[in-house]
Design an enzyme around this catalytic site. Structure first.
Site, short mmCIF file in Angstrom:
data_model
loop_
_atom_site.label_atom_id
_atom_site.label_comp_id
_atom_site.label_asym_id
_atom_site.label_seq_id
_atom_site.Cartn_x
_atom_site.Cartn_y
_atom_site.Cartn_z
N ASN A 20 0.86 -1.19 0.00
CA ASN A 20 0.00 0.00 0.00
C ASN A 20 0.89 1.23 0.00
OD1 ASN A 20 -1.80 2.04 0.44
ND2 ASN A 20 -2.37 1.42 2.52
N TRP A 21 0.96 1.87 -1.15
CA TRP A 21 1.88 3.01 -1.28
C TRP A 21 1.34 4.28 -0.63
CZ3 TRP A 21 3.83 2.92 -7.07
CH2 TRP A 21 4.53 1.73 -7.29
N LYS A 22 0.06 4.29 -0.30
CA LYS A 22 -0.56 5.50 0.25
C LYS A 22 -0.32 6.67 -0.72
CE LYS A 22 -0.15 3.40 4.74
NZ LYS A 22 -0.06 3.52 6.19
N HIS A 110 -9.48 1.29 4.98
CA HIS A 110 -8.21 1.49 5.68
C HIS A 110 -8.43 2.48 6.83
CE1 HIS A 110 -4.08 2.67 6.51
NE2 HIS A 110 -3.70 1.56 5.89
N GLU A 112 -6.81 4.91 7.80
CA GLU A 112 -6.61 6.33 7.44
C GLU A 112 -7.86 6.89 6.77
OE1 GLU A 112 -2.89 5.68 5.42
OE2 GLU A 112 -2.00 5.20 7.36
N GLU A 182 -5.10 -4.57 10.85
CA GLU A 182 -4.10 -3.50 10.95
C GLU A 182 -4.34 -2.69 12.22
OE1 GLU A 182 -2.14 -2.44 6.92
OE2 GLU A 182 -3.75 -1.03 7.33
N GLY A 188 2.93 2.59 10.77
CA GLY A 188 3.92 3.66 10.60
C GLY A 188 4.68 4.01 11.87
N SER A 228 3.81 -1.79 10.29
CA SER A 228 5.26 -1.87 10.51
C SER A 228 5.87 -3.21 10.14
CB SER A 228 5.59 -1.50 11.98
OG SER A 228 5.23 -0.16 12.24
N GLY A 249 3.10 -1.03 4.23
CA GLY A 249 3.11 0.39 3.87
C GLY A 249 4.51 0.84 3.49
N GLY A 250 5.19 1.49 4.42
CA GLY A 250 6.49 2.11 4.14
C GLY A 250 7.49 1.20 3.45
P1 13P Z 1 3.34 0.64 7.54
O1 13P Z 1 3.82 -0.66 6.99
O2 13P Z 1 4.07 1.83 6.99
O3 13P Z 1 3.27 0.61 9.05
O4 13P Z 1 1.81 0.84 7.02
C1 13P Z 1 0.90 -0.17 7.22
C2 13P Z 1 -0.33 0.14 6.46
O5 13P Z 1 -1.09 1.01 6.83
C3 13P Z 1 -0.60 -0.63 5.23
O6 13P Z 1 -1.89 -0.44 4.79
#
Ligand code: 13P
Length: 274
Positions: A20-22, A110, A112, A182, A188, A228, A249-250
């Site tokens: 997930n690149w956000k 998600h 967010e 999640e 993050g 994470s 994510g990251g």
């Molecule tokens: P991180 O891997 O950056 O913690 O993000 C997780 C996430 O929200 C994936 O959807």
């Protein structure tokens, strides 16, 4: 070597590792990242593990052309969509548009989107129906906040989110879903859930799917862990029997670190097959 994945492999749930690149990478950066991933990802790895990338909307067409043109064994995903196929919804993108682009997976609900954009359980439920209407696979996210966890309300929160989201789906649809556990406090932060905590939550979610849709739905639904995830913790998370994949994510933004995670997952399933 005996691995804890034996139980899962018997049910033939294919692992799914999703990036997930956000709101990162413009379409040029996306091109470089996916081309780099394509150079690293081996056919034998892709034969064992499903891989998806979820770029921003503006990158989707570029990534689609690259994946199809070069035959890169990565599936295209989106991060969100609207419930309707078309209409006066300024700024929104429809599931039909995503399906026309060759998108296979759509992240729905998600944390967010829930926290920052007011997405309710009702909208999550309607979005799941909309995504399934186009034969796309939703990745439905649930997770508790730090406050909820500290107050001992993790299971109550997960159950409310899941029952709210899944209302109205048939047992077959339930079985075809991907769920992502999640925990918000792990996203993050560099503080992933322990494998035991992630397994507890994933097992709990699978149990609720079983209550709603029966044993077959519970057996086939795929459950990812997200928050994470790194190449260092991927294998121990995947070793848990109810965790079938990872939502990253990251660490998915750079092909090298994303591929290291995929390799860790492949090793877990390979040792299982041995
Ligand atoms: P991180 O891997 O950056 O913690 O993000 C997780 C996430 O929200 C994936 O959807």
């Amino acid at each position: 070597m005996v691995s804890a994945k034996q139980g899962a492999s018997r049910t033939a749930r294919r692992p799914l590792v999703s990036g997930n690149w956000k709101m990162h990478h413009d379409h040029i950066e996306a091109l470089h990242a996916v081309r780099d991933l394509g150079l690293r990802l081996k056919r034998e790895e892709a034969a064992l593990v499903d891989v998806s990338v979820h770029p921003p909307f503006t990158d989707l067409r570029t990534v689609q052309v690259l994946l199809e043109g070069e035959g890169i064994p990565v599936m295209l995903g989106a991060q969100h969509c609207h419930t309707e196929d078309a209409g006066a919804f300024t700024g929104e993108v429809s599931p039909r548009m995503l399906a026309r682009l060759g998108v296979r997976f759509v992240i729905v609900g998600h944390s967010e989107r829930r926290r920052l954009f007011g997405m309710t359980d009702e909208v999550v439920a309607a979005t799941l129906v909309a995504v399934l209407r186009h034969q796309l696979t939703p990745i439905c996210c649930v997770g508790e906040s730090a406050e909820e966890r500290d107050a001992g309300r993790t299971e109550a929160r997960l159950e409310a989110q899941l029952r709210g989201a899944l209302a109205g789906l048939s047992p077959e649809q339930l079985g075809s879903l991907v769920l992502a556990y999640e925990p918000i406090w792990a996203i993050g932060t560099g503080r992933a859930a322990t494998p035991v905590d992630a397994q507890d939550a994933a097992g709990f979610l699978r149990g609720i799917v079983g209550e709603i849709g029966g044993a077959e739905a519970a057996r086939s639904v795929r459950i990812q862990y997200g928050g994470s995830v790194t190449a260092e913790n991927a294998a121990e998370l995947l070793a848990e029997p109810d965790i079938d994949g990872l939502l990253v994510g990251g660490a998915s933004l750079q092909a090298a670190s994303f591929h290291d995670i995929i390799r860790a997952v492949v090793a877990c399933y390979r040792s299982d097959a041995a």
